[in-house]
Design an enzyme around this catalytic site. Structure first.
Site, PDB file in Angstrom:
ATOM      1  N   PRO A  69       0.821  -1.220   0.000  1.00  0.00           N
ATOM      2  CA  PRO A  69       0.000   0.000   0.000  1.00  0.00           C
ATOM      3  C   PRO A  69       0.844   1.255   0.000  1.00  0.00           C
ATOM      4  O   PRO A  69       0.749   2.077   0.901  1.00  0.00           O
ATOM      5  CB  PRO A  69      -0.812  -0.134   1.289  1.00  0.00           C
ATOM      6  CG  PRO A  69       0.012  -0.997   2.186  1.00  0.00           C
ATOM      7  CD  PRO A  69       0.791  -1.913   1.296  1.00  0.00           C
ATOM      8  N   CYS A  70       1.637   1.395  -1.003  1.00  0.00           N
ATOM      9  CA  CYS A  70       2.520   2.553  -1.045  1.00  0.00           C
ATOM     10  C   CYS A  70       1.717   3.839  -1.214  1.00  0.00           C
ATOM     11  O   CYS A  70       2.200   4.919  -0.922  1.00  0.00           O
ATOM     12  CB  CYS A  70       3.534   2.403  -2.173  1.00  0.00           C
ATOM     13  SG  CYS A  70       2.877   1.600  -3.625  1.00  0.00           S
TER      14      CYS A  70
END
Length: 105
Positions: A69-70
């Site tokens: 989940p950058c």
DNA sequence: GCGGGCCTTCATT
DNA sequence: AATGAAGGCCCGC
């Protein structure tokens, strides 16, 4: 031309993760849905308060941009910053996740 | 808003 | 082993 790095057939790259990468990825994966953390936060979490830049570097070339989940990781200033898969989508994703969170609430 | 500094990885010498 | 380069940043002014 160090800029043009051709991906060799095999064996040229590091197949495993470094400790730093592992810590970063783990911290990023612990970010709840709809929540956003800063690079500083991750940096401090892994014990390197001043390595926010290095954190970004890991996410930048992270092995699974769509799984990690950058997009939940933003700058301390509140700006989106950057994103491997496109900053525009990042903003949308954050908003979308917030929406989802609100729905599940 | 601008400039300098921190940390890590990769490629080349 | 050492040096240079780059990266989605942070802090101070």
């Amino acid at each position: 031309m160090q800029f043009v790095r051709l991906e060799k057939d095999k064996g040229s790259k590091q197949l495993g993760f470094t400790e730093f990468e592992k810590k970063v990825l783990r911290c990023v994966l612990t970010i709840p849905l709809g929540e956003t953390r800063t690079y500083k936060w991750v940096a401090e979490k892994i014990g390197r308060p001043k390595s926010a830049r290095a954190v970004g570097n890991v996410l930048n070339k992270n092995p699974f941009p769509l799984i990690i989940p950058c997009h939940r990781v933003i700058k301390s200033s509140g700006s989106i910053g950057g994103f491997s898969c496109g900053k525009a989508n990042k903003k949308k994703l954050i908003n979308l996740e917030k929406k989802i969170k609100n729905m599940l609430k």
